[in-house]
Write a protein that holds these residues in place. Structure first.
Motif, PDB file in Angstrom:
ATOM      1  N   SER A 277      19.082   0.252  28.877  1.00 21.52           N
ATOM      2  CA  SER A 277      18.659   0.642  27.531  1.00 21.52           C
ATOM      3  C   SER A 277      17.256   0.114  27.242  1.00 21.52           C
ATOM      4  CB  SER A 277      19.640   0.086  26.490  1.00 21.52           C
ATOM      5  OG  SER A 277      19.142   0.307  25.182  1.00 21.52           O
ATOM      6  N   GLY A 278      16.431   0.980  26.707  1.00 23.03           N
ATOM      7  CA  GLY A 278      15.078   0.579  26.320  1.00 23.03           C
ATOM      8  C   GLY A 278      14.900   0.547  24.823  1.00 23.03           C
ATOM      9  N   ILE A 279      16.013   0.549  24.082  1.00 22.98           N
ATOM     10  CA  ILE A 279      15.914   0.669  22.627  1.00 22.98           C
ATOM     11  C   ILE A 279      15.205  -0.529  21.992  1.00 22.98           C
ATOM     12  CG2 ILE A 279      18.178  -0.366  22.109  1.00 22.98           C
ATOM     13  CD1 ILE A 279      18.460   1.888  19.974  1.00 22.98           C
ATOM     14  N   LEU A 280      15.423  -1.722  22.516  1.00 26.12           N
ATOM     15  CA  LEU A 280      14.743  -2.890  21.949  1.00 26.12           C
ATOM     16  C   LEU A 280      13.245  -2.826  22.204  1.00 26.12           C
ATOM     17  CD1 LEU A 280      17.113  -5.903  22.749  1.00 26.12           C
ATOM     18  CD2 LEU A 280      17.170  -4.293  20.850  1.00 26.12           C
ATOM     19  N   GLU A 281      12.865  -2.445  23.419  1.00 22.83           N
ATOM     20  CA  GLU A 281      11.445  -2.338  23.759  1.00 22.83           C
ATOM     21  C   GLU A 281      10.764  -1.283  22.904  1.00 22.83           C
ATOM     22  OE1 GLU A 281       9.897  -4.256  25.893  1.00 22.83           O
ATOM     23  OE2 GLU A 281      11.618  -5.274  26.782  1.00 22.83           O
ATOM     24  N   GLN A 282      11.498  -0.239  22.554  1.00 20.75           N
ATOM     25  CA  GLN A 282      10.927   0.875  21.806  1.00 20.75           C
ATOM     26  C   GLN A 282      10.664   0.536  20.345  1.00 20.75           C
ATOM     27  OE1 GLN A 282      13.301   4.409  22.104  1.00 20.75           O
ATOM     28  NE2 GLN A 282      11.894   5.670  20.899  1.00 20.75           N
ATOM     29  N   TYR A 283      11.569  -0.257  19.748  1.00 21.77           N
ATOM     30  CA  TYR A 283      11.484  -0.470  18.307  1.00 21.77           C
ATOM     31  C   TYR A 283      11.143  -1.897  17.889  1.00 21.77           C
ATOM     32  CZ  TYR A 283      13.587   4.149  17.887  1.00 21.77           C
ATOM     33  OH  TYR A 283      13.820   5.495  17.967  1.00 21.77           O
ATOM     34  N   CYS A 284      10.909  -2.785  18.842  1.00 17.91           N
ATOM     35  CA  CYS A 284      10.680  -4.178  18.461  1.00 17.91           C
ATOM     36  C   CYS A 284       9.307  -4.380  17.822  1.00 17.91           C
ATOM     37  CB  CYS A 284      10.812  -5.091  19.690  1.00 17.91           C
ATOM     38  SG  CYS A 284       9.427  -4.984  20.835  1.00 17.91           S
ATOM     39  N   SER A 285       9.203  -5.427  17.022  1.00 20.43           N
ATOM     40  CA  SER A 285       7.922  -5.844  16.461  1.00 20.43           C
ATOM     41  C   SER A 285       7.318  -6.916  17.356  1.00 20.43           C
ATOM     42  CB  SER A 285       8.132  -6.414  15.050  1.00 20.43           C
ATOM     43  OG  SER A 285       8.804  -7.667  15.130  1.00 20.43           O
ATOM     44  N   PRO A 286       6.013  -7.189  17.235  1.00 21.93           N
ATOM     45  CA  PRO A 286       5.406  -8.255  18.040  1.00 21.93           C
ATOM     46  C   PRO A 286       6.096  -9.601  17.841  1.00 21.93           C
ATOM     47  CG  PRO A 286       3.707  -6.899  17.051  1.00 21.93           C
ATOM     48  CD  PRO A 286       5.004  -6.452  16.451  1.00 21.93           C
ATOM     49  N   LEU A 287       6.559  -9.853  16.609  1.00 28.69           N
ATOM     50  CA  LEU A 287       7.243 -11.117  16.333  1.00 28.69           C
ATOM     51  C   LEU A 287       8.592 -11.181  17.049  1.00 28.69           C
ATOM     52  CD1 LEU A 287       6.964 -13.766  14.772  1.00 28.69           C
ATOM     53  CD2 LEU A 287       8.155 -12.690  12.858  1.00 28.69           C
ATOM     54  N   ASP A 288       9.306 -10.054  17.042  1.00 23.78           N
ATOM     55  CA  ASP A 288      10.584  -9.994  17.759  1.00 23.78           C
ATOM     56  C   ASP A 288      10.372 -10.299  19.236  1.00 23.78           C
ATOM     57  OD1 ASP A 288      11.708  -9.197  15.371  1.00 23.78           O
ATOM     58  OD2 ASP A 288      11.748  -7.071  15.898  1.00 23.78           O
ATOM     59  N   ARG A 289       9.319  -9.740  19.803  1.00 27.05           N
ATOM     60  CA  ARG A 289       9.030  -9.946  21.225  1.00 27.05           C
ATOM     61  C   ARG A 289       8.679 -11.405  21.493  1.00 27.05           C
ATOM     62  NH1 ARG A 289       8.121  -6.694  25.348  1.00 27.05           N
ATOM     63  NH2 ARG A 289       8.105  -4.859  24.004  1.00 27.05           N
ATOM     64  N   ILE A 324       9.958   0.870   7.377  1.00 23.99           N
ATOM     65  CA  ILE A 324      10.009   1.091   8.816  1.00 23.99           C
ATOM     66  C   ILE A 324       8.610   1.013   9.417  1.00 23.99           C
ATOM     67  CG2 ILE A 324      10.472   2.832  10.586  1.00 23.99           C
ATOM     68  CD1 ILE A 324      12.850   3.735   8.881  1.00 23.99           C
ATOM     69  N   LYS A 325       7.621   1.516   8.703  1.00 24.14           N
ATOM     70  CA  LYS A 325       6.250   1.450   9.196  1.00 24.14           C
ATOM     71  C   LYS A 325       5.783   0.007   9.311  1.00 24.14           C
ATOM     72  CE  LYS A 325       1.632   3.341   8.410  1.00 24.14           C
ATOM     73  NZ  LYS A 325       0.783   4.190   7.535  1.00 24.14           N
ATOM     74  N   GLN A 326       6.191  -0.828   8.352  1.00 27.28           N
ATOM     75  CA  GLN A 326       5.815  -2.245   8.374  1.00 27.28           C
ATOM     76  C   GLN A 326       6.576  -3.009   9.447  1.00 27.28           C
ATOM     77  OE1 GLN A 326       6.638  -3.408   4.342  1.00 27.28           O
ATOM     78  NE2 GLN A 326       4.657  -2.722   3.572  1.00 27.28           N
ATOM     79  N   ASN A 327       7.797  -2.603   9.715  1.00 31.07           N
ATOM     80  CA  ASN A 327       8.623  -3.269  10.730  1.00 31.07           C
ATOM     81  C   ASN A 327       9.402  -2.203  11.500  1.00 31.07           C
ATOM     82  OD1 ASN A 327      10.211  -4.845  12.336  1.00 31.07           O
ATOM     83  ND2 ASN A 327      11.251  -5.922  10.667  1.00 31.07           N
ATOM     84  N   PRO A 328       8.838  -1.717  12.622  1.00 29.77           N
ATOM     85  CA  PRO A 328       9.481  -0.638  13.393  1.00 29.77           C
ATOM     86  C   PRO A 328      10.895  -0.988  13.852  1.00 29.77           C
ATOM     87  CG  PRO A 328       7.220  -0.996  14.128  1.00 29.77           C
ATOM     88  CD  PRO A 328       7.543  -2.119  13.196  1.00 29.77           C
ATOM     89  N   ALA A 329      11.198  -2.278  13.954  1.00 24.36           N
ATOM     90  CA  ALA A 329      12.536  -2.672  14.430  1.00 24.36           C
ATOM     91  C   ALA A 329      13.631  -2.191  13.473  1.00 24.36           C
ATOM     92  CB  ALA A 329      12.607  -4.185  14.589  1.00 24.36           C
ATOM     93  N   LEU A 330      13.273  -1.957  12.207  1.00 20.05           N
ATOM     94  CA  LEU A 330      14.273  -1.499  11.244  1.00 20.05           C
ATOM     95  C   LEU A 330      14.793  -0.104  11.581  1.00 20.05           C
ATOM     96  CD1 LEU A 330      12.744  -2.665   7.842  1.00 20.05           C
ATOM     97  CD2 LEU A 330      14.625  -3.687   9.088  1.00 20.05           C
ATOM     98  N   LYS A 331      13.989   0.670  12.307  1.00 22.27           N
ATOM     99  CA  LYS A 331      14.410   2.026  12.633  1.00 22.27           C
ATOM    100  C   LYS A 331      15.701   2.015  13.450  1.00 22.27           C
ATOM    101  CE  LYS A 331      12.724   6.497  14.252  1.00 22.27           C
ATOM    102  NZ  LYS A 331      14.014   6.885  14.832  1.00 22.27           N
ATOM    103  N   MET A 332      15.821   1.031  14.327  1.00 23.08           N
ATOM    104  CA  MET A 332      17.033   0.949  15.139  1.00 23.08           C
ATOM    105  C   MET A 332      18.259   0.759  14.258  1.00 23.08           C
ATOM    106  SD  MET A 332      18.135  -1.750  18.104  1.00 23.08           S
ATOM    107  CE  MET A 332      18.759  -2.931  16.889  1.00 23.08           C
ATOM    108  N   LEU A 333      18.120  -0.100  13.235  1.00 23.97           N
ATOM    109  CA  LEU A 333      19.244  -0.359  12.347  1.00 23.97           C
ATOM    110  C   LEU A 333      19.584   0.868  11.514  1.00 23.97           C
ATOM    111  CD1 LEU A 333      18.287  -3.939  11.111  1.00 23.97           C
ATOM    112  CD2 LEU A 333      19.871  -3.315  12.918  1.00 23.97           C
TER     113      LEU A 333
END
Length: 350
Positions: A277-289, A324-333
């Motif tokens: 799965s690449g879902i985390l890589e796709q939607y993560c923020s720099p802080l998440d990484r 979502i634009k401010q935090n792309p990781a929210l898109k996954m949720l």
């Protein structure tokens, strides 16, 4: 084989020459009873650092510098070379004695912030989680194979409030068979959670890195049979072959996708049905990484800090789009919530 020089097998960690974190494991010479120079070793921050100065590289560099150091073989002696060695097991008596004192178990206390008592009782029983007195509040994650045999147990210490592993002066990770000082113990690890396989029915198998994540995801998303490798580098065909014939999805932590993609290719060559799965890589923020998030971290964020949008506002969609634009990781949720509402039966929606 027994080696005269190996990575230190104690829990002692040193400052890494590269990242300056106390996560560095040095090489130790058992014949001379001393460590090799302080730059020779491996950082266990495989994704964020990856420093590894091996014994072979060290001896070769010394030789190239004209140092009078003989590059002797590292092998001390052979033990029944060529003969397969049967794995050793922990006794059921020792295992069963750990299945108590959950009120003193930091990890179980953290589960109380996410799940109700019935769910926690289920997770404890499902994964046979134990409590250790090695450190106050420590947890034992037992490795039971698909025959119910106990390969070993990994003892870890967590913060009861954050659920993060305690990383102070020492790593706070130890093995049960090491503490018991069992002689001639041949450790052959298996996937954490492999014992679920006989009763998993037709469930697909989802593999993550850490034992903690496998437990949490079972609570959050029980539609899959969750197991863990115990670390980024521990994904191998020898551990995975017990899952032959199953549909398998791999969920590496952020930063581990490429490495597991390479290992998945080997598994596929061996006839296994595996996807990464690449879902985390796709939607993560720099802080998440930066924090090395795993899939459970996103579910924890949603559980403890839910997205709250006033349904009376006509601009709800615009507000959500801005978030979502401010935090792309929210898109996954958001996508996951939409799929849940639609009661989708598609495999591996997360």
């Amino acid at each position: 084989m027994e080696y005269t020089i190996t990575l230190d097998k104690s829990s002692r960690k040193f400052l890494c020459p590269a990242c300056q974190k106390r996560r560095f494991v040095r090489y130790y010479d058992f014949e001379k009873k001393q460590y090799l120079p302080e730059i020779v070793g491996r950082c266990d921050r495989e994704v964020k650092c990856g420093y590894h100065y091996s014994v072979t590289e060290y001896f070769k560099d010394q030789h190239n510098l004209g140092k009078n150091i003989s590059f002797k073989p590292l092998l001390k002696k052979s033990i029944d070379a060529g003969r397969p060695v049967d794995p050793s097991f922990i006794s059921y008596e020792i295992f069963s004695k750990s299945l108590i004192h959950y009120d003193k178990n930091n990890f179980i206390s953290f589960l109380g912030r996410l799940f109700d008592k019935e769910q926690i009782a289920f997770l404890i029983d499902e994964f046979k989680i134990g409590t250790s007195k090695h450190w106050p509040g420590a947890t034992v994650f037992w490795q039971l194979d698909n025959n119910g045999k106990i390969r070993t147990g990994k003892i870890m210490l967590y913060d009861p409030q954050t659920g993060k592993r305690v990383k102070r002066d020492v790593a706070y990770i130890q093995w049960v068979h090491k503490i018991l000082k069992l002689k001639n113990y041949h450790l052959e690890q298996c996937l954490f959670g492999l014992h679920q396989l006989p009763k998993a029915g037709t469930k697909h198998v989802a593999i993550v890195e850490s034992e903690k994540t496998a437990v949490l995801m079972t609570g959050f998303y029980p539609a899959y049979c969750w197991m863990a490798t115990g670390g980024l580098s521990n994904l191998s065909y020898s551990k995975m072959k017990a899952l032959e014939g199953r549909k398998i999805m791999l969920y590496p932590d952020l930063g581990g996708w490429e490495k597991w993609q390479e290992k998945a290719a080997v598994l596929i060559q061996n006839g296994m049905d595996v996807q990464v799965s690449g879902i985390l890589e796709q939607y993560c923020s720099p802080l998440d990484r930066e924090f090395g998030f795993d899939i459970a971290d996103y579910f924890i964020k949603e559980k403890m800090f839910p997205i709250k949008i006033d349904p009376l506002k006509s601009y709800e969609d615009k507000i959500l789009a801005k978030m979502i634009k401010q935090n792309p990781a929210l898109k996954m949720l958001v996508d996951r919530l939409s799929l849940v509402k639609a009661n989708t039966k598609e495999a591996f929606v997360i």
